[in-house]
Design a protein around this motif. Structure first.
Motif, PDB file in Angstrom:
ATOM      1  N   GLY A  77      -4.499   5.613   6.570  1.00 44.57           N
ATOM      2  CA  GLY A  77      -5.070   5.672   7.907  1.00 44.57           C
ATOM      3  C   GLY A  77      -6.059   4.565   8.201  1.00 44.57           C
ATOM      4  N   LEU A  78      -6.514   3.885   7.162  1.00 45.49           N
ATOM      5  CA  LEU A  78      -7.414   2.756   7.421  1.00 45.49           C
ATOM      6  C   LEU A  78      -6.607   1.610   8.014  1.00 45.49           C
ATOM      7  N   PRO A  79      -7.110   1.010   9.071  1.00 48.36           N
ATOM      8  CA  PRO A  79      -6.381  -0.112   9.665  1.00 48.36           C
ATOM      9  C   PRO A  79      -6.268  -1.277   8.679  1.00 48.36           C
ATOM     10  N   ALA A  80      -5.207  -2.052   8.843  1.00 46.73           N
ATOM     11  CA  ALA A  80      -4.935  -3.145   7.910  1.00 46.73           C
ATOM     12  C   ALA A  80      -6.107  -4.099   7.821  1.00 46.73           C
ATOM     13  N   ALA A  81      -6.766  -4.340   8.950  1.00 47.01           N
ATOM     14  CA  ALA A  81      -7.890  -5.289   8.945  1.00 47.01           C
ATOM     15  C   ALA A  81      -9.008  -4.755   8.058  1.00 47.01           C
ATOM     16  N   ARG A  82      -9.225  -3.480   8.157  1.00 47.65           N
ATOM     17  CA  ARG A  82     -10.261  -2.822   7.366  1.00 47.65           C
ATOM     18  C   ARG A  82      -9.923  -2.908   5.880  1.00 47.65           C
ATOM     19  N   LEU A  83      -8.659  -2.658   5.560  1.00 52.40           N
ATOM     20  CA  LEU A  83      -8.216  -2.754   4.171  1.00 52.40           C
ATOM     21  C   LEU A  83      -8.386  -4.176   3.647  1.00 52.40           C
ATOM     22  N   ALA A  84      -8.075  -5.131   4.506  1.00 53.09           N
ATOM     23  CA  ALA A  84      -8.179  -6.530   4.073  1.00 53.09           C
ATOM     24  C   ALA A  84      -9.629  -6.873   3.767  1.00 53.09           C
ATOM     25  N   GLU A  85     -10.524  -6.415   4.614  1.00 47.47           N
ATOM     26  CA  GLU A  85     -11.957  -6.637   4.367  1.00 47.47           C
ATOM     27  C   GLU A  85     -12.373  -6.041   3.026  1.00 47.47           C
ATOM     28  N   LEU A  86     -11.923  -4.794   2.809  1.00 47.53           N
ATOM     29  CA  LEU A  86     -12.276  -4.110   1.566  1.00 47.53           C
ATOM     30  C   LEU A  86     -11.736  -4.876   0.359  1.00 47.53           C
ATOM     31  N   ALA A  87     -10.494  -5.291   0.470  1.00 42.81           N
ATOM     32  CA  ALA A  87      -9.880  -6.025  -0.641  1.00 42.81           C
ATOM     33  C   ALA A  87     -10.672  -7.299  -0.924  1.00 42.81           C
ATOM     34  N   ASP A  88     -11.071  -7.988   0.123  1.00 46.25           N
ATOM     35  CA  ASP A  88     -11.864  -9.210  -0.036  1.00 46.25           C
ATOM     36  C   ASP A  88     -13.186  -8.907  -0.729  1.00 46.25           C
ATOM     37  N   GLY A  89     -13.913  -7.971  -0.164  1.00 49.75           N
ATOM     38  CA  GLY A  89     -15.238  -7.655  -0.692  1.00 49.75           C
ATOM     39  C   GLY A  89     -15.159  -7.149  -2.121  1.00 49.75           C
ATOM     40  N   LEU A  90     -14.229  -6.235  -2.364  1.00 54.78           N
ATOM     41  CA  LEU A  90     -14.091  -5.697  -3.718  1.00 54.78           C
ATOM     42  C   LEU A  90     -13.643  -6.779  -4.686  1.00 54.78           C
ATOM     43  N   GLY A  91     -12.767  -7.645  -4.215  1.00 55.00           N
ATOM     44  CA  GLY A  91     -12.302  -8.734  -5.071  1.00 55.00           C
ATOM     45  C   GLY A  91     -13.466  -9.591  -5.533  1.00 55.00           C
TER      46      GLY A  91
END
Lengths: 157, 157
Positions: A127-141
């Motif tokens: 349910g998280l929007p793709a943009a939100r997931l991308a941000e998370l992936a970036d930050g977590l990375g």
DNA sequence: TATTGTTATACTCTATAACTATA
DNA sequence: TATAGTTATAGAGTATAACAATA
């Protein structure tokens, strides 16, 4: 508010750190509980996955792969033999060694746990929007990269 | 590329999940290693922080706070008494009970570890722009919220 | 009778050192 | 002589059940 503004960056880092620490704790709890339902501990599950990926392996190889002592592997394999996840098979060309091998049950549980990852990912992230997931992936990375460096650095010293 | 596009969202969730799991593992390793340098284990550090926050406490109270059995607390306090972090003091009004109390060393180590959080936060997060941090806090907050719900739900069933 | 903490027992993960069987 | 795995020993975390002292 003034003091809050002055400390803003450090506060924000502190808040993110708190989230990271809580997340680590919760993930650990959830994983331990889930493995217990399958009749496994973290250490045994680790060994199970290792054998599932490599195929039958000697205890020396497993000790190196898990980063624990050979003696420790003896104990893990003892327990997992008693609970029906693996068997010790004779090594075809070295009579000193044994090949730790998955039983049908061990294989089935390993597959089930791997499949469960998808459900876990959904429960956490669906349910998280793709943009939100991308941000998370970036930050977590970024954070994971720094953690890796930290751990490697401390391991070296 | 077509299949990749179709599986995009699930792939992305899988990637984020991998990061979360790796982060949890790394944090746990780093924390365990850091505590070991201070002469503590995770369980003992947990007890140390609890006593640092509450002040002298009975073992019953600590058992409830830590979510472990009273017998387990006996063992933890035994170890931490031997290593100089706490003492058992008589309870002023209940001769059955003991008050687990920090030694000067225990208090000093607790303070040092709390102070170390700032350095840890910096190592993980310093230099990240505020916008980036805010994104991370948002995303992690969401994920932590869902994890809490998951763990609570499983704990209830 | 209920509560606090301990003794008794048991299981798991972890380690090192010494030993056996085999290479 | 070196390697694979086990026995021996030890420390740490965890649990339940039985028991002592005290409330």
């Amino acid at each position: 508010m003034a003091a809050h503004d002055r400390d803003g960056p450090a506060d924000q880092r502190g808040a993110v750190l708190d989230l990271v620490l809580e997340l680590a704790l919760l993930v650990e709890e959830d994983m331990t509980a889930g493995l217990a339902r399958a009749g496994l501990t973290k250490a045994r599950a680790h060994l199970l996955f290792e054998v599932a990926q490599r195929g039958p392996a000697t205890q020396q190889v497993l000790a190196a792969a898990l980063g624990v002592s050979p003696r420790n592997v003896t104990g893990l394999v003892d327990g997992m033999t008693a609970t029906g996840f693996v068997t010790r098979e004779p090594h075809p060309r070295d009579r000193r060694a044994t090949l730790v091998t998955l039983t049908a049950h061990g294989r089935a549980v390993a597959e089930r746990l791997v499949a469960g990852r998808g459900e876990f990912a959904d429960a956490l992230l669906a349910g998280l929007p793709a943009a939100r997931l991308a941000e998370l992936a970036d930050g977590l990375g970024e954070v994971v990269g720094r953690m890796r460096a930290l751990v490697a650095q401390e391991g070296a010293s």
